[in-house]
Design a protein around this motif. Structure first.
Motif, short mmCIF file in Angstrom:
data_model
loop_
_atom_site.label_atom_id
_atom_site.label_comp_id
_atom_site.label_asym_id
_atom_site.label_seq_id
_atom_site.Cartn_x
_atom_site.Cartn_y
_atom_site.Cartn_z
N ARG A 203 0.85 -1.19 0.00
CA ARG A 203 0.00 0.00 0.00
C ARG A 203 0.89 1.25 0.00
O ARG A 203 1.54 1.55 0.99
N LEU A 204 0.95 1.93 -1.13
CA LEU A 204 1.63 3.21 -1.24
C LEU A 204 0.58 4.31 -1.36
O LEU A 204 -0.52 4.09 -1.88
N SER A 205 0.94 5.49 -0.89
CA SER A 205 0.04 6.63 -1.01
C SER A 205 0.86 7.88 -1.24
O SER A 205 2.03 7.96 -0.83
N LEU A 206 0.26 8.87 -1.90
CA LEU A 206 0.91 10.14 -2.19
C LEU A 206 0.15 11.28 -1.53
O LEU A 206 -1.07 11.22 -1.40
N LEU A 207 0.90 12.29 -1.14
CA LEU A 207 0.31 13.53 -0.63
C LEU A 207 0.89 14.67 -1.45
O LEU A 207 2.07 15.00 -1.34
N ASP A 208 0.07 15.23 -2.31
CA ASP A 208 0.51 16.29 -3.21
C ASP A 208 0.55 17.61 -2.45
O ASP A 208 -0.30 18.49 -2.63
N ARG A 209 1.54 17.73 -1.60
CA ARG A 209 1.67 18.91 -0.75
C ARG A 209 3.13 19.05 -0.35
O ARG A 209 3.80 18.06 -0.03
N VAL A 210 3.65 20.25 -0.35
CA VAL A 210 5.01 20.49 0.15
C VAL A 210 4.96 20.45 1.67
O VAL A 210 4.41 21.35 2.31
N CYS A 211 5.51 19.39 2.23
CA CYS A 211 5.51 19.22 3.68
C CYS A 211 6.88 19.45 4.30
O CYS A 211 6.98 19.69 5.50
N TYR A 212 7.91 19.37 3.49
CA TYR A 212 9.28 19.36 4.01
C TYR A 212 10.10 20.40 3.26
O TYR A 212 9.99 20.51 2.03
N VAL A 213 10.91 21.16 3.98
CA VAL A 213 11.78 22.15 3.36
C VAL A 213 13.22 21.70 3.56
O VAL A 213 13.72 21.59 4.68
#
Length: 743
Positions: A203-213
């Motif tokens: 189970r892979l999932s993506l989060l289309d959001r910049v979470c890390y700098v």
């Protein structure tokens, strides 16, 4: 932890030599409204103040757990230690010089609860030292084509092209532990974990959001340090392909993409100038050619020449093991890119850049000619406050130098208005004169509390000491990028070029060391030795005869309470404007109080007292007095707001009153490095009535105020023992190793 209110998350943060950044890192991930969160900070035997900072966070937030290691083990093993300590359902491996975006932890936890994946991958942005921020260039892979909530790598193999690091993934802890994967030592410690988990996940999932700098530091990043350790990458990819062999046929669909990804990465390492030493490049290429031959999948198709002609040609050279052919291909590629940059540069000049080319005048030609002559090994140039005269830390170092190393010839660079400040017998050159440029070109040593002008060119063999001129309560250097009111269109590129000249940077306390590392990311040696200018306060602080002499010289009655009022400059004000009605306050305090008014050197207020009608015998303008130390010694109490004078004055152990009527405005416009009103050096007043009441009630002399002052002094004046200037001289001019006294 359990699934009670959604999945729990353990954020594992190995920490080593990042004291300038770790506070922002921890603040960014300790979201206050997420109870199912633990932060495991592993102090990897950091030699700076990181351990103490971690303990501070653990003391005030029970979600933070700290493990102090007795020896440095490196990033990979430190992550393994954190993993063994973790109790969360998911783990997120976080680098301690980076930070999370606003709301990122909350968004990640929400996505984990929605999808319950084995691995969640989210996007990142690179933050460059010059303030530029750029989202990952392949962020389209999160959206194209639209991804289902959960999937396998076989269903979406493009996930292998996303950044191969550990910090852009939240991983189900039991899944990771059951795979038996551990981070390795070396520069590329996460490759043998991050690729295999994508292949093994159901189970892979993506989060289309910049979470890390991802902070792109100018200095200190190990992967940007040239050396033989970059050869470790081959062993890491050996482990990745061995894992695929263990998977058997299930891994076959991933082999072509994984192979291309590996060769791409090896080319990046080889072609970057900050990775492999030139003398090792041919050997690195040979290893890359071996890797190519060992792992190229049967029937592999190289990149089509019409899409990436240089890459296709490089593939052929690598496969043939022909380093000379590879060099020719690379040279052609570089020539093409250089030609394109020059065309763009020429276009910019044509659009009006010609005015920037007006540079050479006679004095610069003379300066350039002087730089061709030998360096004078006995000559030292001193300056302070943009050549305003004899002052501050450089003056204290100058005095100790003449006493300790008499064969060095010190010369002060000053403007005409600063000549009166020089001590008798001091040699000087006038700013802008031929003598000035001659000294600038030929001196061995340079000591200043600000930067020398941009026109100065540091020669090999010249040595610079930057002393600064105050403990940085306010934001400084690159930290000012987020505060445009205070920065006032500062040229940060030019600032860093100037700061690159420094060989030594004096720090008065741990806070300063932490701030300087972040604000001026250059290759200097920090000397945390106390402030040389405070040596006089230590030596004369208890001398009552000296105090009486100074008060008499200023016109302060022996029985009066002398208040030294030294406010700071406010970037949001164009002119000096007192924060309270000085005349009214002095009337309310009575005849037994005298105010020594010391305006910031940015302002000229010599006529203000007369214009305002303040009593001349009780409001004494000392703005032009040559010595702030003498004013401090003559006074009974300091009244200031956010000026760095409070850190110096604390050395005396005398009362301090902070007038913080616009603290919130100051924080928003200039930015600060700690919450002054929460940890003040004495009494804090926010209104004029509170200020008057404080003095009339003698609150600054109370036991409570004395306790706050003692705590402040222990934190910010640990090295002020009267020998700071001596330590500076011995380190710079005698090249001695120095040790601070015990606190």
């Amino acid at each position: 932890m359990n699934w009670g209110n959604g999945p729990s998350l353990s954020i594992i943060v190995p920490v080593h030599r990042v004291q300038g950044y770790v506070r922002q890192c921890l603040d960014s991930i300790l979201a206050p409204d997420i109870p199912n969160l633990e932060v495991i900070a592993v102090d990897d035997c950091s030699p700076d103040g990181c351990g103490e900072i971690l303990d501070e966070f653990a003391e005030r937030d029970p979600r933070v757990r700290v493990r102090h290691l007795d020896e440095n083990v490196g990033l990979g093993p430190a992550r393994n230690i954190g993993l063994d300590m973790a109790t969360g359902d998911y783990v997120w491996f976080f680098d301690s010089d980076d930070y999370a975006t606003e709301g990122a932890v909350r968004a990640i936890c929400a996505r984990l609860e929605e999808t319950r994946p084995d691995v969640l991958v989210f996007d990142y942005a690179r933050a460059y030292w010059n303030g530029r921020t750029q989202r990952s260039v392949i962020n389209h892979l999160f959206r194209e084509p639209p991804a289902p909530d959960v999937f396998t790598l076989a269903e979406r193999p493009s996930v292998l092209q996303l950044m191969m690091t550990a910090w852009n993934k939240a991983i189900r802890r039991d899944f990771l532990v059951d795979l038996g994967l551990r981070f390795s030592s070396g520069y590329y410690e996460d490759l043998n974990v991050t690729y295999p988990i994508l292949m093994a996940a159901d189970r892979l999932s993506l989060l289309d959001r910049v979470c890390y700098v991802y902070r792109q530091r100018r200095t200190g990043a190990i992967t940007k340090t040239a050396g033989a350790k970059h050869f470790d990458v081959f062993a890491q990819y050996d482990r990745v392909f061995a894992f695929m062999d263990e998977m058997g046929p299930k891994a076959d669909p991933f082999r072509p993409l994984m192979f291309d990804r590996a060769i791409w990465h090896l080319l990046v390492i080889l072609q970057r100038e900050d990775r492999v030493h030139p003398s090792d490049k041919e050997r690195f290429f040979a290893r890359m050619s071996e890797t190519f031959g060992r792992y190229e999948p049967p029937g592999h198709t190289p990149p089509p020449p019409e899409d990436k002609p240089y890459l296709a040609a490089k593939y052929r050279a690598i496969k043939a093991g022909d380093y000379r052919r590879f060099q020719r291909i690379r040279a052609a590629e570089v020539r093409r890119r250089t030609a394109r940059r020059r065309l763009r540069g020429a276009a910019r000049i044509g659009r009006g850049g010609a005015r920037r080319l007006k540079r050479l005048v006679n004095r610069h030609l003379y300066y350039r000619a002087q730089r061709l002559r030998p360096i004078d090994e006995q000559l030292a140039v001193f300056a302070a406050y943009w050549f305003r005269g004899y002052a501050c830390n450089p003056a204290a170092i100058y005095e100790k130098l003449r006493e300790t190393v008499p064969h060095i010839r010190p010369v002060w660079a000053v403007k005409p208005g600063g000549l009166a400040t020089l001590p008798e017998g001091a040699e000087f050159v006038l700013f802008g004169s031929a003598g000035y440029y001659r000294a600038l070109a030929r001196a061995k040593y340079f000591v200043n509390n600000v930067n020398f002008p941009d026109e100065y060119v540091k020669r090999p063999g010249q040595v610079h000491m930057m002393t600064q001129h105050g403990t940085p309560l306010k934001k400084m250097g690159l930290d000012q990028m987020e505060y445009p009111v205070g920065a006032k269109e500062m040229d940060f590129d030019a600032l860093i070029v100037r700061s690159d000249r420094w060989d030594f940077l004096i720090s008065s306390n741990p806070l300063s060391t932490e701030v300087w590392e972040r604000a001026f990311p250059c290759r200097y040696e920090v000397l945390e030795i106390g402030y040389p200018r405070n040596d006089r306060l230590v030596a004369a602080g208890g001398d009552e005869d000296e105090r009486s002499r100074l008060r008499a010289g200023l016109g302060v009655p022996a029985e009066a309470t002398a208040i030294l009022y030294a406010p700071t400059h406010r970037d949001y004000q164009r002119t000096y404007s007192p924060m309270f009605d000085i005349g009214r306050v002095m009337d309310r305090l009575g005849d037994d109080h005298v105010l020594l008014l010391r305006a910031h050197y940015y302002y000229k207020i010599q006529s203000m007292a007369a214009d305002a009608g303040w009593p001349a015998d009780r409001v004494i303008d000392v703005s032009g007095h040559p010595s702030v130390a003498d004013l401090a010694l003559a006074s009974d109490v300091l009244l200031t707001d956010y000026s760095s004078i409070m850190f110096d004055y604390a050395v005396l152990g005398r009362p301090i009153v902070i007038y913080a009527n616009d603290w919130e405005t100051y924080k928003r416009t200039r930015g600060v490095n700690f919450e002054l009103t929460a940890s003040p050096p004495g009494v804090v007043a926010t209104t004029e009535d509170e200020l008057v009441d404080a003095f009339l009630s003698r609150a600054p002399w109370s036991d409570a105020a004395a306790k706050r002052l003692a705590d402040f002094r222990a934190r910010f004046c640990p090295w002020d023992d009267g020998r700071a200037a001596e330590r500076a001289v011995r380190r710079m001019f005698l090249n001695e190793k120095i040790e601070n006294p015990p606190q």
